[in-house]
Enzyme design. Structure first.
Site, PDB file in Angstrom:
ATOM      1  CB  SER A   1      52.338 -19.303 -88.684  1.00  0.00           C
ATOM      2  OG  SER A   1      52.860 -18.087 -89.196  1.00  0.00           O
TER       3      SER A   1
ATOM      4  CG  HIS B   1      52.229 -15.316 -95.007  1.00  0.00           C
ATOM      5  ND1 HIS B   1      50.911 -15.085 -95.344  1.00  0.00           N
ATOM      6  CD2 HIS B   1      52.235 -15.534 -93.667  1.00  0.00           C
ATOM      7  CE1 HIS B   1      50.156 -15.147 -94.263  1.00  0.00           C
ATOM      8  NE2 HIS B   1      50.934 -15.409 -93.238  1.00  0.00           N
TER       9      HIS B   1
ATOM     10  CB  THR C   1      45.064 -22.136 -92.351  1.00  0.00           C
ATOM     11  OG1 THR C   1      45.868 -23.299 -92.118  1.00  0.00           O
ATOM     12  CG2 THR C   1      45.108 -21.787 -93.832  1.00  0.00           C
ATOM     13  NE  ARG C   2      43.919 -16.160 -87.903  1.00  0.00           N
ATOM     14  CZ  ARG C   2      44.324 -15.613 -89.050  1.00  0.00           C
ATOM     15  NH1 ARG C   2      45.304 -16.189 -89.726  1.00  0.00           N
ATOM     16  NH2 ARG C   2      43.775 -14.518 -89.512  1.00  0.00           N
TER      17      ARG C   2
ATOM     18  CG  HIS D   1      54.238   2.766 -93.656  1.00  0.00           C
ATOM     19  ND1 HIS D   1      53.781   1.604 -93.084  1.00  0.00           N
ATOM     20  CD2 HIS D   1      55.533   2.529 -93.980  1.00  0.00           C
ATOM     21  CE1 HIS D   1      54.760   0.704 -93.060  1.00  0.00           C
ATOM     22  NE2 HIS D   1      55.836   1.252 -93.601  1.00  0.00           N
TER      23      HIS D   1
END
Length: 298
Positions: free
Chosen positions: A120, A134, A137-138, A198
């Site tokens: 991360s 940003h 990967t996982r 939002h």
């Protein structure tokens, strides 16, 4: 096919890859610090990463994995950047188990064991002309399922169309070997995922994103995950090199701080990785590494 013995080698390969990618990115970012010799902040000491081991403990106090938190603060180019890797395992808590069941993970209600590994990265820059970025990967495994996820997205406070085009074109080129339809699919997924309801706007200019990637071909899905990681440095480094020496004033810095507030809102309210990390008891400092050092709300 998804029992621990059958997947032990695959888990090790994935974990090793995330660590290798971390090492490459850390070295490249420290080289950027050294090479920044003109323009704003060039007189400051070159930044270096502070590396801290992280750990996760199970409810009974036993070891449940960990990783490395690598953070650089107050450098010439990077105001704050974190590049974390972790490999954690154990048993999902009731809330996480329920969330996985709601997503349709097979067998998770009967057997809540899990294993997860990933990298991360979040970079917040000194110069407002340089975009924040940003990348994550996982790989995730349970006794009944496995999948890959992640991607990368660009978050400029001052947008340059040519920078956005380069970032996307580089990702598209790295995804091309995996099929012509994949890049537009993952781009559309990123546009949807990195949207802030939002605020009724995206948090940046997009990128690529996937989750629950399991085509049934582990090797192919792992290769795709690797290429998403390989795309990151060539997509991002040229933008940093182009913008880092540009002059800026209070107006540009104010725009950067306001945009960082938007980034913080997204990560704290919507980001799935943040929620999972906190829910499973991983090191809170590592999970919240993504937050900017300074932000502003109007």
């Amino acid at each position: 096919m998804t029992d621990t013995d059958a997947f032990a080698g695959r888990k090790a390969r994935a974990s090793d890859w995330f660590r290798t990618l971390r090492d490459e990115i850390v070295a490249a970012f420290e080289a950027l610090e050294v090479s920044h010799v003109t323009g704003p902040f060039s007189e400051a000491p070159a930044g270096r990463f502070e590396v801290t081991p992280t750990s996760r403990q199970a409810d009974d106090g036993s070891d449940a994995g960990g990783g490395l938190m690598s953070v650089m603060r107050g450098g010439r180019v990077f105001e704050k950047v974190g590049v974390n890797v972790s490999t954690v395992y154990g048993t999902l808590g009731a809330a996480a188990q329920k969330a996985m069941a709601a997503r349709g993970v097979p067998g998770i209600e009967e057997d809540p064991r899990f294993w997860a590994s990933g990298i991360s990265l979040v970079a917040h820059m000194q110069n407002p002309h340089v975009p924040a970025v940003h990348m994550n990967t996982r790989m995730f495994w349970t006794p009944g399922a496995w999948w890959f996820g992640g991607g990368s997205d660009l978050n400029p406070c001052l947008e340059y169309d040519e920078d956005t085009a380069h970032f996307h074109a580089t990702q598209q080129a790295h995804l091309a070997p995996h099929g012509a339809t994949l890049y537009p699919e993952l781009k559309a997924w990123a546009d949807e995922y990195f949207y802030i309801p939002h605020r009724k706007r995206a948090r940046g200019v997009g990128g690529i994103f996937m989750d629950d990637r399991n085509t049934g071909d582990w090797e192919a899905d792992f290769a795709l995950t690797q290429d998403i990681g390989r795309a990151f440095l060539p997509a991002y480094l040229p933008l940093v090199e182009k913008r880092r020496a540009m002059p800026f004033g209070e107006t540009e810095k104010d725009a950067q701080l306001v945009h960082r507030g938007l980034y913080a809102e997204y990560n704290l309210v919507y980001d799935r990785g943040t929620k999972f990390g906190l829910a499973t008891g991983h090191d809170a400092n590592a999970v919240l590494m993504s937050l900017p050092p300074m932000a502003k709300w109007v």
